[in-house]
Design an enzyme around this catalytic site. Sequence first.
Site, PDB file in Angstrom:
ATOM      1  N   ASP A 100       1.122  -0.831  -0.041  1.00 53.00           N
ATOM      2  CA  ASP A 100      -0.375  -0.264   0.471  1.00 53.00           C
ATOM      3  C   ASP A 100       1.049   1.168   0.216  1.00 53.00           C
ATOM      4  O   ASP A 100       0.897   1.096  -0.852  1.00 53.00           O
ATOM      5  CB  ASP A 100      -0.973  -0.394   0.952  1.00 53.00           C
ATOM      6  CG  ASP A 100      -1.303   1.702   1.274  1.00 53.00           C
ATOM      7  OD1 ASP A 100      -1.864   1.732   0.528  1.00 53.00           O
ATOM      8  OD2 ASP A 100      -2.759   0.825   2.247  1.00 53.00           O
ATOM      9  N   ARG A 162      -9.201 -13.766   8.114  1.00 55.13           N
ATOM     10  CA  ARG A 162      -7.847 -14.330   7.629  1.00 55.13           C
ATOM     11  C   ARG A 162      -9.022 -15.968   6.854  1.00 55.13           C
ATOM     12  O   ARG A 162      -7.681 -15.931   5.793  1.00 55.13           O
ATOM     13  CB  ARG A 162      -7.317 -14.541   8.686  1.00 55.13           C
ATOM     14  CG  ARG A 162      -6.929 -13.625   9.151  1.00 55.13           C
ATOM     15  CD  ARG A 162      -5.156 -13.233   9.767  1.00 55.13           C
ATOM     16  NE  ARG A 162      -4.486 -12.434  10.801  1.00 55.13           N
ATOM     17  CZ  ARG A 162      -4.281 -11.401  10.467  1.00 55.13           C
ATOM     18  NH1 ARG A 162      -4.123 -10.858   8.728  1.00 55.13           N
ATOM     19  NH2 ARG A 162      -3.698 -10.309  10.985  1.00 55.13           N
TER      20      ARG A 162
HETATM   21  P1  IMP Z   1       1.849  -0.682   3.942  1.00 52.45           P
HETATM   22  O1  IMP Z   1       2.982  -0.454   4.842  1.00 52.45           O
HETATM   23  O2  IMP Z   1       1.082   0.648   3.553  1.00 52.45           O
HETATM   24  O3  IMP Z   1       2.569  -0.877   2.432  1.00 52.45           O
HETATM   25  O4  IMP Z   1       0.829  -1.347   4.253  1.00 52.45           O
HETATM   26  C1  IMP Z   1       0.966  -2.904   3.625  1.00 52.45           C
HETATM   27  C2  IMP Z   1       0.630  -3.697   5.111  1.00 52.45           C
HETATM   28  O5  IMP Z   1      -0.519  -2.907   5.768  1.00 52.45           O
HETATM   29  C3  IMP Z   1       0.409  -5.163   4.309  1.00 52.45           C
HETATM   30  O6  IMP Z   1       1.296  -5.920   5.139  1.00 52.45           O
HETATM   31  C4  IMP Z   1      -1.246  -5.933   5.009  1.00 52.45           C
HETATM   32  O7  IMP Z   1      -0.811  -6.311   6.247  1.00 52.45           O
HETATM   33  C5  IMP Z   1      -2.170  -4.371   5.648  1.00 52.45           C
HETATM   34  N1  IMP Z   1      -2.835  -3.875   4.428  1.00 52.45           N
HETATM   35  C6  IMP Z   1      -2.562  -2.842   3.792  1.00 52.45           C
HETATM   36  N2  IMP Z   1      -3.877  -2.640   3.068  1.00 52.45           N
HETATM   37  C7  IMP Z   1      -4.956  -3.939   3.135  1.00 52.45           C
HETATM   38  C8  IMP Z   1      -6.042  -4.302   2.793  1.00 52.45           C
HETATM   39  O8  IMP Z   1      -7.333  -3.785   2.375  1.00 52.45           O
HETATM   40  N3  IMP Z   1      -6.521  -5.426   3.949  1.00 52.45           N
HETATM   41  C9  IMP Z   1      -5.638  -5.797   4.700  1.00 52.45           C
HETATM   42  N4  IMP Z   1      -4.563  -5.767   5.274  1.00 52.45           N
HETATM   43  C10 IMP Z   1      -3.835  -4.215   4.528  1.00 52.45           C
END
Ligand code: IMP
Length: 171
Positions: A100, A162
């Site tokens: 994300d 999950r």
């Molecule tokens: P980032 O550090 O912002 O890239 O976030 C990534 C982490 O956030 C991933 O490992 C996911 O566990 C969690 N995450 C991001 N988007 C979602 C979603 O739509 N559903 C569930 N978990 C999410």
Amino acid sequence: MKIYFTAEEIAAAVERVASQINGYYPNDNDDKVLVVGVLKGATIFFADLVRKFDFPLEIDFVRAASYGDARVSSGTVALTKDVETPLEGRRVLIVEDMIDSGRSLKRLRDHFLSRGAAEVCIVVLIDKKTKRAVDVPVEWSALESEDLFLLGYGLDDGERGRNLPDLWVVD
Ligand code: IMP
Ligand code: MG
């Protein structure tokens, strides 16, 4: 809730990305790839993916917690469990559920490189098409999504969902 990707679509995407990855790694028993799953969200994807790999590998796990129970990234990424395998000179493949903002994967990639990994590649189940907060190379992604909150197939919403075989969009 609505289904975003069915179990059949996920299985086809996992098959596709596994064959791309199989084409990248050589059949070298002296240089086994260390495939690292990111707990907890990547567990289901990890289990399906490694069973499609045809190159010599070992497995290990890390836990990176960034979200808490909220649906927005907290901005800080805590590494609450590290791998138990020495990383010096190893080829590492990180298996993550979703990218994300990119913060979690940036943190993990930098961590493995600083512990002496020779190479770090990344595969994600879902590339969420958002504006990345940080830049991190992602070598392979199985699926892409809009900027929506998804759950199922390992991904959770406050620990809920999950175990669902399909991926759902929460509304
Ligand atoms: P980032 O550090 O912002 O890239 O976030 C990534 C982490 O956030 C991933 O490992 C996911 O566990 C969690 N995450 C991001 N988007 C979602 C979603 O739509 N559903 C569930 N978990 C999410
Ligand atoms: Mg995660």
